[in-house]
Design an enzyme around this catalytic site. Sequence first.
Site, PDB file in Angstrom:
ATOM      1  CG  HIS A 306      20.525 -19.816  -4.392  1.00 24.38           C
ATOM      2  ND1 HIS A 306      19.353 -19.571  -5.045  1.00 24.38           N
ATOM      3  CD2 HIS A 306      20.464 -19.136  -3.223  1.00 24.38           C
ATOM      4  CE1 HIS A 306      18.610 -18.756  -4.303  1.00 24.38           C
ATOM      5  NE2 HIS A 306      19.259 -18.479  -3.198  1.00 24.38           N
ATOM      6  CG  ASP A 364      23.377 -18.309   4.067  1.00 28.58           C
ATOM      7  OD1 ASP A 364      22.514 -18.948   3.456  1.00 28.58           O
ATOM      8  OD2 ASP A 364      23.111 -17.338   4.802  1.00 28.58           O
TER       9      ASP A 364
HETATM   10  C1  SDX Z   1      19.568 -19.437   1.325  1.00 27.84           C
HETATM   11  O1  SDX Z   1      15.846 -19.727  -1.875  1.00 27.84           O
HETATM   12  C2  SDX Z   1      16.485 -18.664  -1.484  1.00 27.84           C
HETATM   13  O2  SDX Z   1      16.415 -17.608  -2.062  1.00 27.84           O
HETATM   14  C3  SDX Z   1      17.270 -18.838  -0.213  1.00 27.84           C
HETATM   15  C4  SDX Z   1      18.180 -17.673   0.193  1.00 27.84           C
HETATM   16  C5  SDX Z   1      17.381 -16.456   0.602  1.00 27.84           C
HETATM   17  O3  SDX Z   1      17.935 -15.341   0.548  1.00 27.84           O
HETATM   18  O4  SDX Z   1      16.226 -16.622   1.084  1.00 27.84           O
HETATM   19  O5  SDX Z   1      19.018 -17.336  -0.893  1.00 27.84           O
HETATM   20  C6  SDX Z   1      19.049 -18.031   1.383  1.00 27.84           C
HETATM   21  O6  SDX Z   1      18.924 -20.315   1.833  1.00 27.84           O
HETATM   22  C7  SDX Z   1      20.827 -19.719   0.546  1.00 27.84           C
HETATM   23  C8  SDX Z   1      21.162 -21.253   0.476  1.00 27.84           C
HETATM   24  C9  SDX Z   1      21.853 -21.654   1.792  1.00 27.84           C
HETATM   25  N1  SDX Z   1      22.005 -23.101   1.861  1.00 27.84           N
HETATM   26  C10 SDX Z   1      23.244 -23.675   1.798  1.00 27.84           C
HETATM   27  O7  SDX Z   1      24.277 -23.059   1.553  1.00 27.84           O
HETATM   28  C11 SDX Z   1      23.240 -25.166   2.059  1.00 27.84           C
HETATM   29  C12 SDX Z   1      24.103 -25.875   1.015  1.00 27.84           C
HETATM   30  N2  SDX Z   1      23.406 -25.762  -0.289  1.00 27.84           N
HETATM   31  C13 SDX Z   1      22.565 -26.869  -0.659  1.00 27.84           C
HETATM   32  O8  SDX Z   1      21.967 -27.589   0.339  1.00 27.84           O
HETATM   33  C14 SDX Z   1      21.725 -26.586  -1.911  1.00 27.84           C
HETATM   34  O9  SDX Z   1      22.546 -25.989  -2.821  1.00 27.84           O
HETATM   35  C15 SDX Z   1      20.466 -25.758  -1.756  1.00 27.84           C
HETATM   36  C16 SDX Z   1      19.540 -26.311  -0.733  1.00 27.84           C
HETATM   37  C17 SDX Z   1      20.791 -24.357  -1.423  1.00 27.84           C
HETATM   38  C18 SDX Z   1      19.749 -25.772  -3.114  1.00 27.84           C
HETATM   39  O10 SDX Z   1      19.363 -27.071  -3.345  1.00 27.84           O
HETATM   40  P1  SDX Z   1      18.545 -27.479  -4.680  1.00 27.84           P
HETATM   41  O11 SDX Z   1      18.275 -26.336  -5.548  1.00 27.84           O
HETATM   42  O12 SDX Z   1      17.390 -28.290  -4.265  1.00 27.84           O
HETATM   43  O13 SDX Z   1      19.605 -28.291  -5.470  1.00 27.84           O
HETATM   44  P2  SDX Z   1      19.836 -29.817  -5.265  1.00 27.84           P
HETATM   45  O14 SDX Z   1      19.852 -30.139  -3.797  1.00 27.84           O
HETATM   46  O15 SDX Z   1      18.891 -30.528  -6.153  1.00 27.84           O
HETATM   47  O16 SDX Z   1      21.323 -29.945  -5.787  1.00 27.84           O
HETATM   48  C19 SDX Z   1      21.574 -30.046  -7.170  1.00 27.84           C
HETATM   49  C20 SDX Z   1      22.827 -30.898  -7.261  1.00 27.84           C
HETATM   50  C21 SDX Z   1      22.721 -32.173  -6.423  1.00 27.84           C
HETATM   51  O17 SDX Z   1      23.526 -33.130  -7.049  1.00 27.84           O
HETATM   52  P3  SDX Z   1      22.742 -34.259  -7.974  1.00 27.84           P
HETATM   53  O18 SDX Z   1      21.754 -34.942  -7.097  1.00 27.84           O
HETATM   54  O19 SDX Z   1      22.091 -33.453  -9.106  1.00 27.84           O
HETATM   55  O20 SDX Z   1      23.873 -35.144  -8.464  1.00 27.84           O
HETATM   56  O21 SDX Z   1      23.937 -30.166  -6.704  1.00 27.84           O
HETATM   57  C22 SDX Z   1      24.433 -30.840  -5.561  1.00 27.84           C
HETATM   58  C23 SDX Z   1      23.361 -31.807  -5.103  1.00 27.84           C
HETATM   59  O22 SDX Z   1      23.953 -32.929  -4.461  1.00 27.84           O
HETATM   60  N3  SDX Z   1      24.666 -29.807  -4.548  1.00 27.84           N
HETATM   61  C24 SDX Z   1      25.729 -29.743  -3.762  1.00 27.84           C
HETATM   62  C25 SDX Z   1      25.559 -28.579  -3.000  1.00 27.84           C
HETATM   63  N4  SDX Z   1      24.404 -27.998  -3.329  1.00 27.84           N
HETATM   64  C26 SDX Z   1      23.844 -28.763  -4.286  1.00 27.84           C
HETATM   65  N5  SDX Z   1      26.816 -30.547  -3.651  1.00 27.84           N
HETATM   66  C27 SDX Z   1      27.736 -30.162  -2.731  1.00 27.84           C
HETATM   67  N6  SDX Z   1      27.640 -29.068  -1.944  1.00 27.84           N
HETATM   68  C28 SDX Z   1      26.562 -28.256  -2.068  1.00 27.84           C
HETATM   69  N7  SDX Z   1      26.462 -27.159  -1.297  1.00 27.84           N
END
Ligand code: SDX
Length: 429
Positions: A306, A364
């Site tokens: 998140h 989720d």
């Molecule tokens: C919702 O914003 C909100 O409040 C949203 C929400 C709401 O109520 O409105 O809470 C609802 O959207 C919840 C999130 C649902 N999405 C997912 O579950 C999809 C999977 N999660 C990711 O795509 C990710 O965690 C996000 C999009 C949710 C957050 O992404 P960020 O904050 O931009 O973080 P990032 O992509 O920069 O990730 C940081 C690191 C990265 O690694 P590095 O590049 O630093 O080496 O963490 C890794 C990412 O690769 N990472 C993951 C991961 N999520 C982040 N690695 C594996 N699996 C994951 N799920």
Amino acid sequence: MADKTATLNLGGKDIDLPILTPTKGPDCLDIRKLYAQGDVFTFDPGFTSTAACDSTITYIDGDKGELWYRGYPIEQLAAKSSYLEVCYLLLYGELPDAAQMADFDTRVTRHTMVHEQMHKFFSGFRRDAHPMATMVGVVGAMSAFYPDSTDINDPMQREIASIRLIAKLPTIAAMAYKYSVGQPFNYPDNELDYASNFLNMCFSVPAEKYKVDPALARAMDLIFTLHADHEQNASTSTVRLAGSSGANPFACIAAGIACLWGPAHGGANQAALEMLQEIGSVDRIPEYIGKAKDKDDPFRLMGFGHRVYKNFDPRAKVMKETADEVLGILGIEKNETLKVAKELERIALEDDYFVEKKLYPNVDFYSGIILSAMGFPTSMFTPIFALSRTVGWISQWKEMIADPQGKIGRPRQLYVGADRRDYVEKSKR
Ligand code: SDX
């Protein structure tokens, strides 16, 4: 709100930036005059360090895993409130007394039907259209059916539009579902409470009356509450930006639905269940954990991570408890998907990669298991998120519209394209 300042030294010139102090959370550097005084922009794609507005509605502490609606912790609202009471709280800022709640309940209930012409609107879609596609289209078209509540400068019209959206989204979501499965639409039943009415509109058929299980209705109502609002997330920011141009409220909510659909946002509940079903069994979890950690593999654990929560998503905790309850109510003792979800969570939370990156299950991760057990197809998971979030979107929209300092949102950019150059005639290319 500014009793402190920070001084930025730009090429020998000192620029004082007021520091705004919130009720809770980080201070904010007020950079509104920075471009005028310093001829520079700030650069923050994804808005990881940017407060786009001030708000009194929802507070999140990502490190402590706290979520408050108007100051009330989500755990207390989940245990003691109801979705319609939470709608009142988000819209008006205070918990209602009995008379206020009864009046609000009646007003919402009396707006649950949609214009009869909207039934024909659906027939233009293919039956296999994703329910989110029909919802974006139908909600966006609501301004054509309710033109008397589109004048954003009239507080009464803003109020009616808010009530109409909260009341009609479940009806439209249920119609989107019925249309996708080739069954006739059900009209709302004003004898039923909000969640029971939604379940009945989804699962009742002419040949057999659907008997609403009060325990499932309570679980449905709880899912609505957990998704009701969440500060300035992507879809809420979309609604605010659309609203800042003066677009009518129905168009703004349609924009929010469109943004929510993405798998990185509200679409994650569908993607998470599909991922858990693809993993299929506990012994395949290590393979998928490895894929999630592999920089060269675009696979991510859906329902994990998140932007704000770097601790447990408090909603995921409640959702996990609810999953056990709902499966128990339905007599589903063995649910392989839930077993995979719990084991995946356990393994991930012991893995250095997830611990270091502070990746926890989010709202989720478990919701799809509950919704699937209730009988919803995965394609209905995000529509249910959208109908739940409508009150949050419309509350944030109302707050923005009522802000006397409000102006159209118009970010700038770091331009890295070609410098000025003259047109090249075709013969010279
Ligand atoms: C919702 O914003 C909100 O409040 C949203 C929400 C709401 O109520 O409105 O809470 C609802 O959207 C919840 C999130 C649902 N999405 C997912 O579950 C999809 C999977 N999660 C990711 O795509 C990710 O965690 C996000 C999009 C949710 C957050 O992404 P960020 O904050 O931009 O973080 P990032 O992509 O920069 O990730 C940081 C690191 C990265 O690694 P590095 O590049 O630093 O080496 O963490 C890794 C990412 O690769 N990472 C993951 C991961 N999520 C982040 N690695 C594996 N699996 C994951 N799920």
